[in-house]
Design a protein around this motif. Structure first.
Motif, mmCIF file in Angstrom:
data_model
loop_
_atom_site.group_PDB
_atom_site.id
_atom_site.type_symbol
_atom_site.label_atom_id
_atom_site.label_comp_id
_atom_site.label_asym_id
_atom_site.label_seq_id
_atom_site.Cartn_x
_atom_site.Cartn_y
_atom_site.Cartn_z
ATOM 1 N N ILE A 124 0.864 -1.177 0.000
ATOM 2 C CA ILE A 124 0.000 0.000 0.000
ATOM 3 C C ILE A 124 0.902 1.228 0.000
ATOM 4 C CG2 ILE A 124 -1.611 1.386 1.367
ATOM 5 C CD1 ILE A 124 -1.646 -2.409 1.235
ATOM 6 N N ILE A 125 0.592 2.158 -0.882
ATOM 7 C CA ILE A 125 1.286 3.439 -0.898
ATOM 8 C C ILE A 125 0.226 4.505 -0.646
ATOM 9 C CG2 ILE A 125 2.657 5.078 -2.219
ATOM 10 C CD1 ILE A 125 3.689 2.658 -3.843
ATOM 11 N N ILE B 147 1.651 5.933 16.606
ATOM 12 C CA ILE B 147 0.893 4.702 16.378
ATOM 13 C C ILE B 147 1.625 3.637 15.572
ATOM 14 C CG2 ILE B 147 -1.325 5.893 16.572
ATOM 15 C CD1 ILE B 147 -1.561 5.548 13.492
ATOM 16 N N THR B 148 2.789 3.933 15.048
ATOM 17 C CA THR B 148 3.471 2.974 14.178
ATOM 18 C C THR B 148 3.718 1.638 14.871
ATOM 19 O OG1 THR B 148 4.464 4.701 12.814
ATOM 20 C CG2 THR B 148 5.532 2.557 12.773
ATOM 21 N N GLY C 209 -0.979 -9.667 10.362
ATOM 22 C CA GLY C 209 -0.947 -9.495 8.913
ATOM 23 C C GLY C 209 -0.142 -8.311 8.435
ATOM 24 N N CYS C 210 0.412 -7.505 9.348
ATOM 25 C CA CYS C 210 1.226 -6.352 8.960
ATOM 26 C C CYS C 210 2.687 -6.788 8.870
ATOM 27 C CB CYS C 210 1.091 -5.222 9.965
ATOM 28 S SG CYS C 210 2.038 -3.744 9.495
ATOM 29 N N TYR C 211 3.291 -6.550 7.719
ATOM 30 C CA TYR C 211 4.692 -6.918 7.496
ATOM 31 C C TYR C 211 5.583 -5.706 7.284
ATOM 32 C CZ TYR C 211 3.073 -11.670 7.222
ATOM 33 O OH TYR C 211 2.517 -12.880 7.526
ATOM 34 N N GLY C 212 5.039 -4.529 7.398
ATOM 35 C CA GLY C 212 5.849 -3.319 7.272
ATOM 36 C C GLY C 212 4.996 -2.078 7.244
ATOM 37 N N TYR C 213 5.510 -1.024 7.862
ATOM 38 C CA TYR C 213 4.792 0.244 7.921
ATOM 39 C C TYR C 213 5.845 1.334 8.076
ATOM 40 C CZ TYR C 213 0.353 2.673 8.483
ATOM 41 O OH TYR C 213 -0.765 3.438 8.280
ATOM 42 N N GLU C 214 5.992 2.167 7.069
ATOM 43 C CA GLU C 214 7.049 3.168 7.091
ATOM 44 C C GLU C 214 6.528 4.501 6.576
ATOM 45 O OE1 GLU C 214 11.697 3.496 5.651
ATOM 46 O OE2 GLU C 214 10.427 1.931 4.818
#
Length: 104
Positions: A4-5, A27-28, A36-41
């Motif tokens: 997702i972008i 909140i990161t 199910g989250c594999y990355g958040y930047e």
């Protein structure tokens, strides 16, 4: 796996961009702990700018990796995301979301 972008345009002024960045910082860790989250930047323009670089001081990009559409939908309904949206609403002009999958 989904990528997702999110392209988040803030109101002009460093205070608006900083308020949104501060909200993401809070909140990161919660998002990264979600199933199910594999990355958040959260990403902003590199400075000093390179000659090949397009810049926009009012733009924040968020790059996310999710296992599935179901996980992404659950993420959007969490209490921390609802609170996040409320915290940033007066600082954001527009949000564009791209949900991508591998093309190969």
């Amino acid at each position: 796996m989904l990528t997702i972008i999110a392209e988040i345009r803030t109101h002009a002024g460093t205070e608006h961009r900083q308020a949104v960045l501060d909200a993401f910082q809070k909140i990161t860790s919660k998002m990264l702990a979600e199933d199910g989250c594999y990355g958040y930047e959260t990403l902003i323009d590199h400075l000093p700018a390179l000659e090949i670089q397009t810049q926009d001081p009012n733009l924040i990009m968020v790059l996310e990796k999710w296992q599935s559409t179901a996980h992404l939908k659950m993420h959007m309904q969490t209490a921390h995301m609802q609170q996040h949206f409320e915290m940033i609403k007066n600082h954001v002009v527009d949000v564009k979301i791209r949900v991508l999958e591998s093309g190969v």
